[in-house]
Design a protein around this motif. Structure first.
Motif, PDB file in Angstrom:
ATOM      1  N   LEU A  78     -17.217   7.982  12.216  1.00 38.43           N
ATOM      2  CA  LEU A  78     -16.179   8.236  11.229  1.00 38.43           C
ATOM      3  C   LEU A  78     -15.051   9.064  11.817  1.00 38.43           C
ATOM      4  CD1 LEU A  78     -16.852  11.392  10.134  1.00 38.43           C
ATOM      5  CD2 LEU A  78     -18.765  10.127   9.211  1.00 38.43           C
ATOM      6  N   ASN A  79     -13.998   9.232  11.035  1.00 37.21           N
ATOM      7  CA  ASN A  79     -12.816   9.988  11.446  1.00 37.21           C
ATOM      8  C   ASN A  79     -12.894  11.378  10.835  1.00 37.21           C
ATOM      9  OD1 ASN A  79     -11.635   7.499  12.545  1.00 37.21           O
ATOM     10  ND2 ASN A  79     -11.419   6.945  10.406  1.00 37.21           N
ATOM     11  N   LYS A  95     -10.322  14.832  -1.829  1.00 36.28           N
ATOM     12  CA  LYS A  95     -11.371  14.534  -2.809  1.00 36.28           C
ATOM     13  C   LYS A  95     -12.643  15.308  -2.458  1.00 36.28           C
ATOM     14  CE  LYS A  95      -9.537   9.923  -3.669  1.00 36.28           C
ATOM     15  NZ  LYS A  95      -8.241  10.163  -3.133  1.00 36.28           N
ATOM     16  N   PHE A 114     -12.679  14.747   1.582  1.00 37.08           N
ATOM     17  CA  PHE A 114     -12.188  13.615   2.353  1.00 37.08           C
ATOM     18  C   PHE A 114     -10.858  13.138   1.800  1.00 37.08           C
ATOM     19  CE2 PHE A 114     -14.852  11.855  -0.953  1.00 37.08           C
ATOM     20  CZ  PHE A 114     -14.184  10.727  -1.390  1.00 37.08           C
ATOM     21  N   ILE A 115     -10.110  12.456   2.667  1.00 37.02           N
ATOM     22  CA  ILE A 115      -8.807  11.894   2.318  1.00 37.02           C
ATOM     23  C   ILE A 115      -8.877  10.405   2.625  1.00 37.02           C
ATOM     24  CG2 ILE A 115      -6.340  11.852   2.864  1.00 37.02           C
ATOM     25  CD1 ILE A 115      -6.606  14.745   3.828  1.00 37.02           C
ATOM     26  N   THR A 116      -8.469   9.588   1.670  1.00 37.27           N
ATOM     27  CA  THR A 116      -8.472   8.140   1.900  1.00 37.27           C
ATOM     28  C   THR A 116      -7.062   7.647   2.203  1.00 37.27           C
ATOM     29  OG1 THR A 116      -8.198   7.694  -0.440  1.00 37.27           O
ATOM     30  CG2 THR A 116     -10.444   7.747   0.387  1.00 37.27           C
ATOM     31  N   ASP A 117      -6.988   6.677   3.065  1.00 34.27           N
ATOM     32  CA  ASP A 117      -5.742   5.966   3.392  1.00 34.27           C
ATOM     33  C   ASP A 117      -4.570   6.871   3.769  1.00 34.27           C
ATOM     34  OD1 ASP A 117      -7.037   3.560   2.985  1.00 34.27           O
ATOM     35  OD2 ASP A 117      -6.501   3.489   0.867  1.00 34.27           O
ATOM     36  N   PRO A 128      -3.660   2.969   7.949  1.00 32.87           N
ATOM     37  CA  PRO A 128      -4.335   3.787   6.928  1.00 32.87           C
ATOM     38  C   PRO A 128      -5.691   4.260   7.456  1.00 32.87           C
ATOM     39  CG  PRO A 128      -4.482   1.472   6.356  1.00 32.87           C
ATOM     40  CD  PRO A 128      -3.656   1.557   7.602  1.00 32.87           C
ATOM     41  N   VAL A 129      -5.938   5.565   7.398  1.00 36.42           N
ATOM     42  CA  VAL A 129      -7.173   6.133   7.957  1.00 36.42           C
ATOM     43  C   VAL A 129      -7.877   6.987   6.906  1.00 36.42           C
ATOM     44  CG1 VAL A 129      -8.139   7.559   9.813  1.00 36.42           C
ATOM     45  CG2 VAL A 129      -6.139   6.149  10.264  1.00 36.42           C
ATOM     46  N   TYR A 130      -9.190   6.871   6.860  1.00 39.70           N
ATOM     47  CA  TYR A 130     -10.062   7.633   5.953  1.00 39.70           C
ATOM     48  C   TYR A 130     -10.607   8.808   6.768  1.00 39.70           C
ATOM     49  CZ  TYR A 130     -13.943   8.090   2.560  1.00 39.70           C
ATOM     50  OH  TYR A 130     -14.826   8.520   1.615  1.00 39.70           O
ATOM     51  N   TYR A 132     -12.715  12.548   7.012  1.00 44.22           N
ATOM     52  CA  TYR A 132     -13.583  13.583   6.464  1.00 44.22           C
ATOM     53  C   TYR A 132     -13.011  14.912   6.915  1.00 44.22           C
ATOM     54  CZ  TYR A 132     -16.934  10.396   4.606  1.00 44.22           C
ATOM     55  OH  TYR A 132     -17.521   9.434   3.845  1.00 44.22           O
ATOM     56  N   SER A 149     -14.320   3.090  13.161  1.00 48.38           N
ATOM     57  CA  SER A 149     -13.539   2.343  12.160  1.00 48.38           C
ATOM     58  C   SER A 149     -12.065   2.275  12.563  1.00 48.38           C
ATOM     59  CB  SER A 149     -13.685   2.974  10.777  1.00 48.38           C
ATOM     60  OG  SER A 149     -13.175   4.286  10.769  1.00 48.38           O
TER      61      SER A 149
END
Length: 193
Positions: A78-79, A95, A114-117, A128-130, A132, A149
């Motif tokens: 994960l990122n 979030k 976490f932050i989405t997109d 767009p990166v997700y 943590y 990812s």
């Protein structure tokens, strides 16, 4: 014509003709001897094992802020972004976490969130990166880590012999260098509780 013993997908032996090259003549008995033994490969060579997953650095921009050498880790699932960088970028849409993060050394922690997109600019592309968000030490040398990812999204092509990577969906002829892992592990996975 030469024939070769082959084991098909049902586990049965078949005798299969070997296509002949018109420029090369094979003697039938020599061909059968060479290809008769299952597992025996002519001109077999030995490769040396690579002991470490390779990590790369590359420049990018988030929200107008330039980062010159964040880590691209082929072994991370994960990122990850440090909480300090999220605060510096003014991220307010964080979030709450929904699980814990487990590191390669078997330690774990609950992320800050976490932050989405989140849009990351690499070259002329927006990705767009997700992320943590983790609370890290302030002097962490790699406060941003991009995992598999991200690598899949940018079409990463890893050139292990030359220790470099290119992002084929961004720009094929630009390569980013490998860095020494320094003995620490950045490999992480998520376990939902």
């Amino acid at each position: 014509m030469c024939h070769c013993n082959v084991i098909n997908t049902d586990g049965e032996r078949e005798v299969t003709p070997i296509p002949s090259n018109q420029d090369t003549e094979f003697e039938s008995s020599a061909c059968l001897e060479e290809y008769d033994a299952i597992g025996k490969v002519p001109h077999q060579m030995k490769l040396h094992k690579i002991n470490d997953s390779v990590k790369f650095v590359f420049p990018f921009i988030i929200e107008g802020m330039e980062f010159s050498d964040s880590l691209c880790d082929t072994g991370a699932n994960l990122n990850v972004m440090s909480k300090a960088i999220a605060n510096e970028l003014g991220m307010c849409d964080i979030k709450p976490p929904h699980g814990s993060v487990k590191f390669g050394d078997n330690s774990s922690m609950i992320p800050y969130g976490f932050i989405t997109d989140l849009m990351v600019q690499v070259g002329g592309c927006l990705i767009p990166v997700y992320f943590y968000i983790l609370e890290m030490e302030n002097d962490s040398p790699r406060a941003l880590i991009f995992g598999s990812s991200f690598l899949a999204t940018v079409g990463a092509v890893v050139d292990y012999p030359n220790r470099r990577v290119c992002f084929s969906k961004v720009k094929r002829r630009i390569f980013y260098p490998a860095v020494c892992s320094g003995g620490s592990s950045y490999c992480i996975t998520i376990y939902k509780e």
